[in-house]
Design a protein around this motif. Structure first.
Motif: not given
Lengths: 486, 499
Positions: A60-76
């Protein structure tokens, strides 16, 4: 079973290992053993990581890996959906078999540039996993393109004129459709909804008028050239000029499945099944997918070249998944998700067999296979099982996905689709079992038998057994497929 | 106190330093020493540009009165967000081109000319920086001529290798002069009805002018003049020959910064000087700039596909890329202008890198680089070829490169406006651009090298600046927030100035 690692760590390892294998291959090439062991070993580690990711998703989890902010409101970032977890399992799991097979094929065939081949092969797997686990449509698009470019050196591996021409066709269709249709569709969504995240139930409702839906869906259906929907299917037969390990893992599993995976993801997590079904935005796609299923089956029958026939069979089977998305019911989506797995296991077996036959006897035409069954019994039995799975006959995995797809078609009262599916199965029986029938029941016409490499025989046998196991243990993956349907 | 004095004089410094160093380098007999001086000059410019950027980023609009004469009588320099972004892109690329020029220029021109070449080099840079910063319509013409004459000299230096450079330089001289004359005629018309030359002052006065037709004629002349200078289709004809027969280092410099300055001035004319009369400018943008941009995108791309000579191919591709920039500016929304400015920076990086790579290959092989002569270069010069590939990916707008960000924002701006047809055209052209780029990739890697090919060495002096550019292309593709923010501020200040 307690998880070895968290879902996040699983993402990191699963993405990093194939990339590292790709980058390190040139340095490991001092010993061919090191280089050739890196692929299969990396594949095992990646598969374990993918299992952990899938486990986390099942919990039931959502594994997540945030690398960087691509542009405003759009993350990589990477964020694994149930469908993504499923595709990740398929790509990494079959990489183990394909990695081993690849070693056997390249060595048995004494191919040139084995290092370059191994490096780009691993990078392509990396891109496929990144597609599977991507956190939004832009990240998905980025790796979709990387997958195209990283497979180009594999397609043109032979460096002959035929390979160059095929490479050109490959690039122009895949890059062309993605740039001209897919990219504007993605940016259009961004402009209209302000997000590109994958949300169960979709993000479109309330942002796009129902009248625009079919057009937007068309931009995706044709823009995702990797799904090989007609008329943008020509790149796939062209890509068969590549060595068979590429055809097996990439052009039966990673690349084409990345295409239909994207299609299914877009329908389920961007359009929203209910929103699409309520507005009838995908009705036209049902017909086009049905047409592709039948038309490519007929083309497949006319092909004498084994790999070409398998390629057209793949085009047909990919449209099953597009069909499942287009029917837009939760059962059909479940069937489509299952079919990604089932067809992958079946078709990779068939390509492995084609490769094994080529290494052993240098035969590429079906008409030359007469009587070869005695020479290579294991290979042809594996071929038989793989073909049965694709046809959809119990007790093989492929029967489940077809069952769910038919159920979905019934739910929408699409009797004619049911008819298409049945007719397609009949055609499959004819053109996929012909090689087996020739091999076992015809007198031998060509005396061959040169080289042989055990690593070309073990993988197809293993994946054929996997196809059988998938019938009995379907629950293991059906859990994820049910989550896709929501 | 003294440190503040420097800060107050920053805009002047950017022009004065290169212009002062220019005669000095002309007198230096040792080529290497002249290069050091030029490098010093362009290094100082970069630092000044960074300082200007940080000042405008905090919302300051810098004005500078030449000789302390206040406008509208004296000459004023204005640096706002749009200026500082443009200057930043130009100075950085000029610095890298100078870095590259050390080996490249001395290999291609006579040793006795090297000092003079750097003199013209600095003059061109100083003139272009002045062009961007000046807020005086006539002073702008002066800088236009300074930079044009210096560029003509630089292009003509290619004659040592290829006599066609002389014709190219002559064409550039004549056509450039026509463009500048158009501009100055336009300024004359406007001066006649307003009595002013200061841009801000003009912006105030023009809306009140009764003789609308004269305003319109003046605007037309000024815009056409700048379209010539910016090499917008169909007045681009001077560019392909000029870029392809100039010495490699000069091609790099001009491709990266020369047309960008003209495009910037175009935006200034439309949005600052004539910002108060949108009924005049809208017509020109909608019916002239946008259609010409789209035509240029296609003509440039198609010419590039059929071109065999690599430098010419890149030059034609520049025509197309300039079309993308003017298209963004032409749709005149803040998103569109921002997209244009993003591409001003990115295209400078992309084209600078590509010309540098071709220059490196030219210097290593010693013959003009055509598509076929690049056969097998991927294996012989892996560093140069890989950097070329990265910049090429950026050119076609592949994800994770700077070019993708440009395309993303341009398409987004077009979609914001519901210009679906133009979106289709832009993306179709970018799919076409894959064709010419991919042809090169294919010959570099997929075709086997000829057996009798020479031994080729890659030299650090040539590939280090190239790799800085290649890495910048990737870095700006991964993290574009600075560039996008700066471009949006630039668009806001351009639109705000006229409103």
């Amino acid at each position: 079973m307690t998880p070895l690692m968290s879902g996040e760590t699983g993402i990191v390892i699963g993405l990093l290992v194939p990339l590292l294998v790709g980058l390190l291959t040139p340095f490991l090439a001092v010993r061919s053993l090191w280089r050739d062991a890196a692929g299969p070993l990396g594949a095992v580690v990646t598969f374990v990581a993918a299992l952990q990711v899938a486990g986390a998703v099942l919990a039931g989890e959502t594994p997540r890996l945030h690398l960087l902010e691509f542009a405003e409101g759009l993350s990589f970032e990477f964020a694994v959906t149930p469908l993504g977890a499923l595709f990740g399992l398929v790509a990494s799991g079959l990489w183990i078999a394909a990695g081993l097979f690849s070693v056997g094929y390249m060595r048995g065939n004494h191919e040139k540039h084995q290092t370059r081949f191994a490096a780009f092969y691993a990078v392509a797997v990396h891109a496929a996993l990144a597609i599977a686990w991507s956190g939004n449509l832009l990240v998905l698009f980025v790796f979709y393109e990387i997958l195209t470019f990283s497979t180009f050196p594999l397609v043109t591996h032979k460096e002959s004129k035929a390979a160059r021409d095929a490479g050109r066709l490959y690039m122009s269709i895949l890059v062309g459709t993605s740039v001209v249709l897919l990219l504007p569709a993605v940016i259009y969504l961004w402009v209209k909804t302000g997000t590109l995240d994958f949300v169960p139930g979709g993000i479109l409702a309330g942002h796009v008028t129902p009248a625009a839906l079919p057009w937007l869906l068309a931009c995706f259906a044709f823009g995702i050239g990797k799904a090989a929907l007609m008329p943008f299917h020509r790149w796939l037969p062209a890509a068969m000029v590549a060595p068979t390990p590429v055809s097996a893992l990439l052009h039966a599993v990673a690349v084409v499945k990345a295409g239909v995976f994207t299609m299914l993801t877009v329908v389920v997590y961007v359009f929203g099944i209910d929103f699409l079904a309520d507005n009838g935005g995908s009705d036209w796609l049902v017909w086009l997918a049905s047409f592709t299923i039948l038309a490519s089956s007929f083309v497949a029958i006319s092909k004498d070249d084994l790999k070409a026939r398998l390629a057209y069979s793949t085009i047909s089977q990919l449209s099953y998944i597009v069909l499942g998305a287009a029917i837009a019911t939760s059962v059909a989506a479940q069937g489509a998700a299952l079919h990604i797995v089932m067809h992958a296991a079946g078709k990779i077996t068939l390509f492995f067999c084609a490769g094994a036959i080529y290494v052993r006897a240098h035969l590429t035409k079906i008409s030359e296979l007469d009587g070869q069954g005695r020479e290579m019994p294991l290979v042809f039995i594996a071929f038989f099982l793989g073909a049965l799975s694709i046809i959809g006959i119990p007790p093989l995995g492929g029967s489940w996905s077809k069952f769910y797809l038919m159920l979905g078609a019934m739910e929408r009262d699409l009797l004619i689709v049911l008819f298409v599916l049945v007719l397609s199965s009949l055609l499959n029986i004819y053109y996929l079992l012909e090689p087996v029938q020739r091999a076992f029941f015809r007198a031998k016409v060509k005396q061959v038998g040169v080289a042989s490499h055990p690593l070309t025989v073990i993988p197809p046998v293993a994946t054929a057994i996997l196809s059988v196991l998938l019938f009995f243990y379907v629950d293991l993956i059906n859990g994820l497929a049910e989550l896709v349907a929501g | 106190m003294s440190i503040y004095a420097i800060f107050n004089n920053l805009p002047a410094l950017l022009v004065v330093v290169p212009l002062l160093l220019s005669p000095i380098t002309a007198l230096i007999p040792i080529g290497r020493l002249a290069w050091v001086v030029a490098l010093f000059g362009s290094g100082v410019s970069v630092i000044v540009a960074i300082l200007l950027c940080s000042l405008t980023a905090s919302g300051i609009r810098i004005t500078y009165f030449m000789g302390n004469w206040p406008p509208p009588w004296g000459i004023e320099f204005v640096v706002d967000s749009a200026t500082s972004l443009t200057v930043m892109a130009m100075t950085t690329l000029a610095f890298l081109a100078t870095l590259f020029a050390d080996r490249a220029l001395s290999a291609e021109i006579a040793a006795k000319d090297v000092g003079k070449a750097y003199s013209a080099w600095l003059l061109a840079c100083g003139g272009l920086y002045g062009l961007v910063m000046t807020a005086d319509a006539f002073n702008l013409f002066v800088f236009l001529e300074i930079s044009a004459l210096a560029s003509v000299i630089l292009i003509a230096l290619g004659a040592g290798r290829d006599r066609r450079a002389l014709i190219a330089a002559y064409n550039y001289l004549v056509i450039g002069a026509v463009g500048a004359t158009f501009y100055v005629i336009g300024v004359g018309f406007i001066y006649a009805v307003t009595g002013s030359l200061n841009m801000a002052d003009l912006a105030d006065r023009i809306p009140d002018v009764e003789a609308r037709s004269i305003v319109f004629i003046g605007f037309g002349f000024m815009v056409v003049g700048m379209l010539v200078k910016a090499a917008v289709f169909p007045v681009h004809i001077w560019l392909p020959a000029a870029y392809s027969y100039a010495p490699s280092a000069v091609s790099t410099l001009l491709a990266a910064i020369a047309t960008k300055a003209a495009i910037y001035v175009l935006a200034r004319i439309v949005f600052t000087i004539f910002g108060g009369v949108p009924e005049v400018t809208a017509l020109a943008l909608e019916w002239v700039v946008v259609p010409l941009s789209i035509a240029g995108i296609f003509v440039g791309t198609i010419m590039a596909i059929y071109e065999r000579d690599l430098k010419k191919m890149l030059a034609f591709s520049s025509i197309a890329q300039i079309g993308y920039i003017t298209l963004g500016i032409g749709i005149a929304t803040s998103a569109g202008i921002a997209a244009g400015f993003i591409h001003i920076g990115n295209h400078a990086l992309i084209k600078g890198g590509l010309f540098m790579a071709v220059g490196g290959i030219f210097l290593a092989t010693g013959s003009r680089v055509s598509v076929m002569s690049m056969t097998g270069i991927g294996r012989k010069m892996p560093l140069t070829a890989t950097a070329f590939l990265i910049c090429g990916f950026s050119l076609i707008g592949l994800p994770l490169t700077a070019g993708f960000i440009s395309k993303l924002y341009l398409v987004r701006a077009l979609l914001d406006n519901d210009n679906l047809v133009i979106v289709g055209l832009v993306l179709a052209s970018s799919a076409l651009s894959v064709m010419y780029l991919w042809k090169i990739v294919e010959v570099m890697w997929v075709r086997p090298a000829p057996v009798d090919a020479l031994e080729i060495n890659e030299r650090p002096a040539l590939y280090i600046p190239l790799w800085i550019i290649a890495i910048a292309n990737i870095w700006l593709g991964l993290d574009a927030s600075w560039l996008v923010g700066a471009a949006e501020a630039a668009a806001a200040s351009l639109l705000g100035a006229g409103g």
